[in-house]
Design a protein around this motif. Structure first.
Motif, mmCIF file in Angstrom:
data_model
loop_
_atom_site.group_PDB
_atom_site.id
_atom_site.type_symbol
_atom_site.label_atom_id
_atom_site.label_comp_id
_atom_site.label_asym_id
_atom_site.label_seq_id
_atom_site.Cartn_x
_atom_site.Cartn_y
_atom_site.Cartn_z
ATOM 1 N N GLU A 62 93.527 6.033 80.287
ATOM 2 C CA GLU A 62 91.986 5.778 80.787
ATOM 3 C C GLU A 62 91.101 6.975 80.906
ATOM 4 O O GLU A 62 91.499 7.868 81.628
ATOM 5 N N GLY A 63 90.278 7.089 79.835
ATOM 6 C CA GLY A 63 89.307 8.346 80.107
ATOM 7 C C GLY A 63 87.734 7.795 80.281
ATOM 8 O O GLY A 63 87.267 6.804 79.739
ATOM 9 N N ARG A 64 87.091 8.634 81.093
ATOM 10 C CA ARG A 64 85.577 8.240 81.374
ATOM 11 C C ARG A 64 84.937 9.405 81.294
ATOM 12 O O ARG A 64 85.512 10.650 81.665
ATOM 13 N N LEU A 65 83.500 9.281 80.933
ATOM 14 C CA LEU A 65 82.531 10.588 80.972
ATOM 15 C C LEU A 65 81.408 9.823 81.612
ATOM 16 O O LEU A 65 80.740 8.779 81.439
ATOM 17 N N TYR A 66 80.880 10.808 82.541
ATOM 18 C CA TYR A 66 79.687 10.589 83.262
ATOM 19 C C TYR A 66 78.792 11.898 83.034
ATOM 20 O O TYR A 66 79.423 12.955 82.913
ATOM 21 N N TYR A 67 77.505 11.940 82.889
ATOM 22 C CA TYR A 67 76.682 12.834 83.030
ATOM 23 C C TYR A 67 75.612 12.931 84.130
ATOM 24 O O TYR A 67 74.989 11.977 84.501
ATOM 25 N N ALA A 68 75.570 13.924 84.773
ATOM 26 C CA ALA A 68 74.718 14.360 86.256
ATOM 27 C C ALA A 68 74.675 15.665 86.435
ATOM 28 O O ALA A 68 75.703 16.414 86.124
ATOM 29 N N ASN A 69 73.738 16.219 87.041
ATOM 30 C CA ASN A 69 73.539 17.509 87.606
ATOM 31 C C ASN A 69 73.799 18.582 86.669
ATOM 32 O O ASN A 69 74.534 19.524 86.903
ATOM 33 N N ASP A 70 73.385 18.318 85.376
ATOM 34 C CA ASP A 70 73.571 19.374 84.559
ATOM 35 C C ASP A 70 75.083 19.531 83.914
ATOM 36 O O ASP A 70 75.509 20.639 83.485
ATOM 37 N N ARG A 71 75.742 18.459 84.182
ATOM 38 C CA ARG A 71 77.356 18.639 84.139
ATOM 39 C C ARG A 71 77.687 17.381 83.405
ATOM 40 O O ARG A 71 77.237 16.186 83.585
ATOM 41 N N LEU A 72 78.913 17.311 82.635
ATOM 42 C CA LEU A 72 79.799 16.287 82.146
ATOM 43 C C LEU A 72 80.972 16.387 82.988
ATOM 44 O O LEU A 72 81.623 17.310 83.224
ATOM 45 N N TYR A 73 81.173 15.018 83.454
ATOM 46 C CA TYR A 73 82.374 14.920 84.413
ATOM 47 C C TYR A 73 83.163 13.944 83.575
ATOM 48 O O TYR A 73 83.037 12.733 83.045
ATOM 49 N N GLU A 74 84.492 14.573 83.422
ATOM 50 C CA GLU A 74 85.566 13.478 82.504
ATOM 51 C C GLU A 74 86.735 13.468 83.643
ATOM 52 O O GLU A 74 87.168 13.943 84.179
ATOM 53 N N LEU A 75 87.064 11.848 83.505
ATOM 54 C CA LEU A 75 88.204 11.411 84.446
ATOM 55 C C LEU A 75 88.949 11.199 83.490
ATOM 56 O O LEU A 75 88.981 10.384 82.504
ATOM 57 N N TYR A 76 90.452 11.341 83.867
ATOM 58 C CA TYR A 76 91.508 11.027 82.950
ATOM 59 C C TYR A 76 92.683 10.565 83.695
ATOM 60 O O TYR A 76 93.095 11.246 84.585
ATOM 61 N N LEU A 77 92.998 9.274 83.456
ATOM 62 C CA LEU A 77 94.205 8.578 84.376
ATOM 63 C C LEU A 77 95.164 8.063 83.732
ATOM 64 O O LEU A 77 94.948 7.423 82.422
ATOM 65 N N THR A 78 96.496 8.376 84.107
ATOM 66 C CA THR A 78 97.507 7.788 83.211
ATOM 67 C C THR A 78 98.473 7.196 84.224
ATOM 68 O O THR A 78 98.844 7.570 85.282
ATOM 69 N N ASP A 79 99.368 6.223 83.837
ATOM 70 C CA ASP A 79 100.232 5.430 84.454
ATOM 71 C C ASP A 79 101.303 5.070 83.404
ATOM 72 O O ASP A 79 101.333 4.536 82.475
#
Length: 638
Positions: free
Chosen positions: A274-291
C-alpha cells in the motif's frame, strides 16, 4: 515507487538480526509493580520475564562473558532496539544509549567508547549480546539467583500516567506516538513496532513489527510546489507502473483531515504494497507498507488505523511522541567510526560519512582528510606548504591569503587559515583547518562559493563541534599515505596501457576520475583544470580534427563563446600531430583548451588539457607540458 532497494530482503534481515527471539510484545507487568525482572540461566532455553516463562535461545559463556539474546531486554524492560547500516545495533532506554557492531569488540555507552571482551554475534538467526554491557546501558542490576540462575532487575520508571513503564508502550517509557520533529510528521507507535535505519539521512524512516508481520517506510521529500490529491495519485500510479508493478486499487481522499492519495500494487516478486502520498510543509510524504501474507488488496484494511494515524505535523509539546530526529538547533551528528571523528553539520546538508564529505545545497562543502605527517612536520611548516601550493596553482591576481589563527579543537591546538581565490566568476572563500597529533595530519577544507562568503558561522560551528578519538586512528591504521605538497609536487607515476601500447607519466597530485588505462577514455582533475585522453579505434585524424573545429565554431559571434586561437602541426611520440588551441568563457570563468590529435596503428588519439586563466601559472604549465611530452608508444624514446 520510491521504495528502498531490496526492501523485502531488508525487513527479513531486520527480523533475523534482532527479533526472531521475541515473542509478541504484550503489556509489561512486573510481579512487583515497581520492579522489572529477568531471570535466566546459562544453557537453559527458558527465561522468566516479569514472572512469565518464555522460550529463548540458550545463553552461553564466551571469554568469561555471559551472552544472551538481545530480545530479552526489550521483552522485559521495554528498551528500544534499532538497527543501523545493517550491522550496528543500538539499545536505548530513557536518556541512555548503547551501540554495538556485530562482530566488533568496540562499543559505545552514552558516547563513551568501551571495549567488549566478547563481541555481539549471530546464533541460529538470533543476535546474542554481552549481558553485562546491555544491562549497564539501561541501568539494570545483576545478581545471582537460585540454582545458578542470573537475576537482572530494574526499578521501572513512571510514565506520565503514573504506571510503571507506561503499560508496556515500546521505548522511552510512556511513548505512544513516534515521529520526526525536523521533517514534521508523527504517527501512532504500536508496542510491536521496531525502528530500523536504512540510510544515513533521516528523511527516510523504516519500521517493522516485532513478529515480522509487516514492514513500513516513510519518506519526506522537499517540494515547494503544492500537489493536489489527483496529481499525487497520478504520481503513485506512474511510479508503480514504471517499476513494473501492477496497480490493484487506487483512490483519493480530498476530504480527509490531511488529504492524500492511495494505491495498492503488486511488485515483480508478488508482494503487495500500500502506497500513500501526502503534501504539507513544502514536502511530499510517502508511506509504503507491505505484508508478505497479503494476497488481496483488501487485506490492507487491518493497517488502516496505523496508516490513518499518520500526520504531517509534529507537536514538540506532546511528550508522548518519541522523536526520531537527531537534529538539534539546526544541526545533526556526522560520524566516521574508522577514523573516530564526529562533528555536527547543518541539518539540510548532505553527508557522506565514509569519505568525510559534507555539502550544502548552495554548493558550500566541508571535506576532512587524515594522513600520516611527514617527518619533522609542524603546523608552521604545514601552513607554509599550503601557501606554496596556492601560489603555484593561482596567478597572483587570482588569490589572497587573508589571515591565520589558532583554535583548540578536540583538546589540541589547530591552525585555521583563511584565503580567497577567484576563477573569474567571483571570490570563493576557503578555510583550512590544520591539526597534528601522534604523527597524523587532520586536515579540514571548507569552501564557500562566490556569493556565499557569509557561511563562516557554519564553518565555526562545525569545527568547534569536531571530536576526534585519536586512539582510534592508531588502533585502525598503521602508516597512512603522506599527503604532502612539497614531497608530491614534482613526482609522477608511469601508467601503462597494454591494449593500446603506450605509457604516460601522471602527476601524483592529480585526482583520477577515470584511470583505467585499458579503456578508451582517461580523465584526471587538478586545481583549475583537467586532463583527458581518448583512444578511438575508429575514424581518422582528418575526421577528428574537422569534428573538433566544427564543435568550436562560434557561429553566433558570442564574445564569451569559443574561439579557435590556433591550429599548429607538431609531433607526439614521433607521430605527426595537430594541436588545436581554443579560448572560451563559461559561467564567467575564462579558460583555454588545448587538444592534440594523432594516430598510431589505426587508433586515433586525442590528448586534451583544459586550464583556467586564473590557474595558468608557470608551475601548472610546466607540469602539463611534462605530462604531454611523457606520452610514448612501446619501443619509442621518451
Amino acid at each position: 515507487m520510491r521504495k528502498l532497494i531490496l526492501t523485502r530482503g531488508l525487513h527479513v534481515i531486520l527480523a533475523a538480526l534482532i527479533v526472531l527471539s521475541l515473542l509478541p510484545i504484550n503489556a509489561v507487568h512486573a510481579a512487583d509493580k515497581d520492579k522489572l525482572e529477568l531471570v535466566l540461566k546459562v544453557g537453559s532455553t527458558t527465561a522468566s520475564v516479569n514472572g512469565k516463562t518464555i522460550k529463548i535461545v540458550k545463553p552461553f559463556v564466551e571469554k568469561g562473558i555471559v551472552m544472551v539474546p538481545l530480545g530479552v531486554f526489550k521483552k522485559t524492560f521495554g528498551s528500544t532496539v534499532s538497527l543501523e547500516r545493517n550491522d550496528v545495533v543500538k539499545v536505548m532506554y530513557g536518556p541512555h544509549t548503547g551501540a554495538m557492531t556485530i562482530g566488533s569488540q568496540t562499543a559505545w555507552k552514552d558516547g563513551v567508547k568501551v571495549k567488549l571482551e566478547a563481541p555481539p554475534r549471530m546464533v541460529s538467526g538470533v543476535l546474542m549480546v554481552p549481558m553485562r554491557f546491555v544491562a549497564g546501558v539501561i541501568g539494570a542490576g545483576i545478581s545471582s539467583g537460585s540454582n545458578g540462575s542470573i537475576l537482572v532487575s530494574l526499578t521501572a520508571p513512571l510514565a506520565e500516567n503514573g504506571s510503571p513503564n507506561g503499560d508496556g508502550i515500546d521505548s522511552d517509557v510512556g511513548k505512544t506516538k513516534i515521529g520526526n520533529s525536523y521533517y514534521e510528521w508523527s504517527m501512532n507507535y504500536p508496542s510491536d513496532l521496531i525502528v530500523g535505519s536504512s540510510s544515513g539521512d533521516e528523511n527516510v524512516a523504516t519500521f517493522m513489527s516485532s513478529e515480522n508481520l509487516y514492514y513500513l517506510e516513510i519518506h519526506a521529500t522537499l517540494r515547494e510546489v503544492q500537489a493536489d490529491v489527483d496529481e499525487m495519485l497520478d504520481q503513485l500510479v506512474r511510479s508503480a507502473e514504471e517499476g513494473g508493478e501492477t496497480v490493484l486499487d487506487r483512490d483519493t481522499f480530498p476530504q480527509a483531515a490531511h488529504p492524500y492519495a492511495r494505491i495498492v500494487s503488486k511488485d515483480s516478486d508478488g508482494a503487495l504494497w500500500e502506497g500513500r502520498l501526502y503534501y504539507a510543509n513544502d514536502r511530499l510524504y510517502e508511506l509504503y507498507l507491505t505484508d508478505d501474507n497479503a494476497v488481496n488488496y483488501k487485506d490492507f484494511t487491518e493497517y488502516t488505523g496505523l496508516l490513518n494515524s499518520f500526520q504531517p505535523s509534529f507537536n514538540p509539546k506532546d511528550k508522548s511522541i518519541r522523536d526520531l530526529s537527531t537534529v538539534k538547533s539546526g544541526f545533526r551528528t556526522a560520524y566516521n567510526e574508522d577514523y573516530g571523528i564526529s562533528l555536527e553539520i547543518p541539518a539540510d546538508w548532505s553527508k557522506d560519512d565514509q569519505h568525510l564529505y559534507y555539502e550544502s545545497k548552495k554548493g558550500s562543502y566541508l571535506q576532512l582528510k587524515v594522513s600520516s605527517a611527514p617527518s619533522g612536520s609542524s603546523l608552521a611548516s604545514w601552513g607554509e606548504e599550503l601557501k606554496s601550493q596556492t601560489a603555484d596553482s593561482f596567478v597572483p591576481e587570482a588569490f589572497l591569503n587573508k589571515e591565520s589563527s589558532f583554535e583548540t579543537i578536540s583538546g589540541v591546538q589547530a591552525q585555521i587559515n583563511e584565503l580567497q581565490y577567484n576563477y573569474g566568476n567571483g571570490w570563493t572563500t576557503e578555510y583550512q583547518m590544520l591539526l597534528l597529533k601522534n604523527g597524523y595530519r587532520y586536515y579540514g577544507q571548507f569552501v564557500a562559493p562566490a556569493g556565499h562568503g557569509d557561511e563562516k558561522e557554519n564553518f565555526n560551528a562545525m569545527v568547534s563541534s569536531l571530536d576526534i578519538d585519536f586512539d582510534t586512528i592508531k588502533e585502525n591504521f598503521g602508516r597512512m599515505a603522506v599527503d604532502s605538497y612539497v614531497s608530491l609536487k614534482d613526482k609522477a607515476v608511469t601508467k601503462i596501457s597494454k591494449r593500446f601500447g603506450y605509457t604516460i607519466d601522471i602527476p601524483l597530485l592529480w585526482q583520477p576520475v577515470q584511470d583505467i588505462f585499458e579503456s578508451q577514455n582517461i580523465e584526471y582533475r587538478f586545481i583549475g583544470g583537467r586532463f583527458q585522453m581518448a583512444a578511438n579505434p575508429e575514424g581518422s585524424t582528418e575526421f577528428t580534427i574537422n569534428e573538433i573545429k566544427d564543435y568550436y565554431q562560434n557561429n553566433n559571434k558570442d564574445p564569451k563563446g569559443p574561439t579557435i586561437e590556433s591550429v599548429e602541426e607538431t609531433t607526439v611520440a614521433g607521430e605527426p600531430a595537430t594541436v588545436i588551441t581554443v579560448r572560451q568563457t563559461k559561467g564567467g570563468i575564462p579558460f583555454h583548451i588545448k587538444t592534440m590529435v594523432f594516430s598510431k596503428n589505426d587508433v586515433i588519439y586525442t590528448l586534451t588539457v583544459t586550464l583556467n586563466d586564473a590557474n595558468a601559472t608557470p608551475e601548472q604549465q610546466q607540469t602539463l607540458d611534462q605530462t604531454l611530452q611523457s606520452f610514448r608508444f612501446a619501443g619509442s624514446e621518451k
